[in-house]
Design an enzyme around this catalytic site. Structure first.
Site, PDB file in Angstrom:
ATOM      1  N   GLU A   1      -3.295   7.663  -4.097  1.00  0.00           N
ATOM      2  CA  GLU A   1      -3.363   6.407  -3.356  1.00  0.00           C
ATOM      3  C   GLU A   1      -3.257   5.236  -4.318  1.00  0.00           C
ATOM      4  OE1 GLU A   1      -7.139   5.112  -1.704  1.00  0.00           O
ATOM      5  OE2 GLU A   1      -6.155   4.664   0.200  1.00  0.00           O
TER       6      GLU A   1
ATOM      7  N   TYR B   1       0.838  -1.192   0.000  1.00  0.00           N
ATOM      8  CA  TYR B   1       0.000   0.000   0.000  1.00  0.00           C
ATOM      9  C   TYR B   1       0.874   1.243   0.000  1.00  0.00           C
ATOM     10  CZ  TYR B   1      -3.295   3.539   1.559  1.00  0.00           C
ATOM     11  OH  TYR B   1      -4.063   4.680   1.648  1.00  0.00           O
TER      12      TYR B   1
END
Ligand code: GDP
Ligand code: MN
Length: 442
Positions: free
Chosen positions: A252, A158
Site C-alpha cells: 500500500e 493512492y
C-alpha cells in the site's frame, strides 16, 4: 468479535482501510524504510532516505547524505499507519514532520545558542510512544526515524495491491486522490476508487504478471496530471512484479505522488508478507522487528502456541480453534471480555502448557483464567499436570476455573485435586464462563 478474530487468524483478508491492523496478524509487517529499500531494488521510484536511531546519527546522516538539503522529512518508524495524523504521548503532534536542517543562531544574554530544528524534532520522536488510529491507545515506540529528501509533492494519489477473497488472487486498488485517510474517501466517494482483479480484468491481470493494458487502466485510474504515461505504466508493472515475487499480502502506497518535475514516486510504503512464504523469502523475513509486536505474542510464537492478545480480563486456555472461539463468545455472552485467544492445539506438550500459563499470568490485565479442555487427541491429564507444574513455577494470583472433559478426564481431575491447588471446577461451558466472569469481576 468473531469476525475480527477470523481476520486475525486467517489474515489473508486485506483490510486496506487498516481496520484490524492494530491487531497482530499472522503475516510479516516491515517498516517503511525497509519497504522503500525493497521497492527501490525493484525499480520503483522512492525518495532518497536513511533510517537512524539517535540524534548523533541524524547529524551524521545530514552531513553524509543530505549536505545540500535545506529541509528533510522526518518520519517515525512504527509498524502502523496513520502516523501523519498521530500524536505522541509526550504531546507532540504528528509522526511525520518536514523540518529545516540549517543551523539557527540565537543570542540571549551574551550567549549564542545554536538551534537545529531537525535535531530537536528527531530527539522528540526517538524513544517516544506514538499513538495513531491503528496502534490502539497503548501506541508504539519509535526506535528509528526515517530521514527522506523533501520532494515537492504536487499531486497525491493512492495505490494498493492486496489479495481478493473472491478470485483468490491479487487486486489492485487505485484512486486519483490520496494522502491520509483513504478510508473516509472510500466511504464518501466510492466511485473514485478503481479496482482491478483477476475477475475485472481477466485479460490484463494474471496471477504472475500484469499486461501493459492492465497497468494502463490502473494509471488512468490514478490519473496523474503531469507524469509520463508510459513511465507510470512501467512503475505499476514493477510494483505488481514486486508484489508477486516477494509473496506480499499487501503493498500500500499512500500517497503515491507526483513531484513538481513530473515524477511518480512512492512517498510511503506499507508492505506485508505471507508468513507461509517465510521459507523462500528469508532475506525479507529477517527484517521482522519483534520489538513492535505484542510481547505476549512474541513469547507465544516462540513456544509454538496459537495465541492472539486481546484487551479483556479473562485469560483463556483452550484446545482447538473452534472451541477457543466458542469459549470467547460465551465469555462475552455472560458479560465478560476475553484477554486472549489461545489454542494449545491437539498435541501440546506439558512444556507448552506451562509456557501458556506463564503468558496468561504475566498479563496484569488478566483477572481470572478459564481453562476449557475437551480431551480428544489432547489428553486431560497432560493439561492438568501442565497447570500444576506451571502453578509451581509462577505464583497464581488470580482464580483459575477449569472445565475438563474427554480423554483421561478422571486422571486429569485427580491430578488437579491432589495438587492441593485452589481451583474452581466447572461442569460445562456455560457454567465455566459464568464462574469465570463472576471470579473476574467480583
Ligand atoms: P502515514 O500517515 O503513516 O500514512 O505517513 P505518510 O508517509 O503517508 O506521511 C504522511 C503525509 O506526509 C503524507 O500523506 C504526505 O502528505 C506527507 N509527506 C510525506 N513525504 C513527503 C514529502 O517528501 N514531501 C511532502 N511535501 N510531503 C510529504
Ligand atoms: Mn501514508
Amino acid at each position: 468479535m468473531v469476525r475480527g478474530l477470523l481476520n486475525k487468524l486467517v489474515s489473508r483478508s486485506l483490510s486496506v482501510a487498516g481496520k484490524w491492523q492494530h491487531h497482530q496478524l499472522r503475516r510479516l509487517n516491515i517498516h517503511e524504510y525497509q519497504g522503500a529499500e525493497l521497492m527501490g531494488k525493484h525499480g520503483v521510484n522512492v525518495p532518497r532516505g536513511v533510517a537512524v536511531s539517535s540524534v548523533e546519527e541524524v547529524r551524521k546522516a545530514i552531513k553524509e547524505f543530505f549536505p545540500n538539503e535545506k529541509e528533510l522529512v522526518v518520519k517515525s518508524q512504527i509498524l502502523a499507519g496513520g502516523r501523519g495524523l498521530g500524536t505522541f504521548k509526550s504531546g507532540l503532534q504528528g509522526g511525520v514532520h518536514i523540518v529545516k536542517t540549517e543551523q539557527y543562531y540565537y543570542y540571549f544574554t551574551a550567549v549564542i545558542f545554536i538551534i537545529i530544528f531537525i535535531i530537536i524534532i528527531s530527539g522528540k520522536m526517538l524513544g517516544q510512544i506514538l499513538v495513531t488510529k491503528q496502534t490502539g491507545s497503548q501506541g508504539k515506540i519509535v526506535s528509528k526515524v526515517y530521514l527522506c529528501e523533501k520532494l515537492s509533492l504536487v499531486n497525491e494519489m493512492y495505490f494498493a495491491i492486496t489479495l481478493d477473497r473472491t478470485t483468490a488472487g491479487p487486486i489492485i486498488i487505485a484512486c486519483s486522490k490520496g494522502g491520509t485517510s483513504i478510508e473516509d474517501l472510500a466511504e464518501k466517494f466510492p466511485d473514485m476508487i478503481i479496482k482491478s482483479s483477476l475477475q475485472d480484468a481477466p485479460d490484463a491481470l494474471f496471477l504472475s504478471r500484469i499486461t501493459d493494458e492492465g497497468a494502463a487502466k490502473v494509471v488512468d485510474g490514478l490519473a496523474p496530471k503531469g507524469a509520463d504515461r508510459n513511465k507510470s505504466i512501467e512503475q505499476v508493472k514493477n510494483l505488481y512484479k514486486l508484489f508477486i515475487d516477494c509473496d506480499c499480502t499487501l503493498l500500500e502506497i499512500n500517497p503515491i505522488a507526483e513531484t513538481a518535475d513530473n515524477q511518480l514516486v512512492a512517498a510511503d510504503a506499507k508492505l506485508n508478507f505471507d508468513d507461509n512464504a517465510a521459507y523462500r523469502q528469508k532475506e525479507i523475513f529477517a527484517l521482522r522487528d519483534t520489538t513492535q509486536e505484542d510481547p505476549r505474542e512474541v513469547t507465544a510464537a516462540k513456544a509454538d502456541l496459537n495465541y492472539i492478545g486481546l484487551d479483556g480480563e479473562i485469560g483463556c486456555m483452550v484446545n482447538g480453534a473452534g472451541l477457543a472461539m466458542a469459549t470467547m463468545d460465551i465469555i462475552k455472552l455472560h458479560g465478560g471480555t476475553p484477554a486472549n485467544f489461545l489454542d494449545v492445539g491437539g498435541n501440546a506438550s506439558e512444556g507448552q502448557v506451562i509456557e501458556a500459563f506463564k503468558i496468561l499470568t504475566a498479563d496484569d490485565k488478566v483477572k481470572a483464567i478459564l481453562v476449557n479442555i475437551f480431551g480428544g487427541i489432547m489428553k486431560c491429564d497432560v493439561i492438568a499436570s501442565g497447570i500444576v507444574n506451571a502453578a509451581k513455577e509462577v505464583a497464581l494470583k488470580v482464580p483459575v476455573i477449569v472445565r475438563l472433559e474427554g480423554t483421561n478426564v478422571d486422571q486429569g481431575k485427580r491430578i488437579l485435586k491432589e495438587s492441593g491447588m485452589a481451583l474452581i471446577t466447572a461442569e460445562d461451558l456455560d457454567d465455566a464462563a459464568q464462574k469465570a466472569v463472576k471470579a473476574a469481576y467480583k
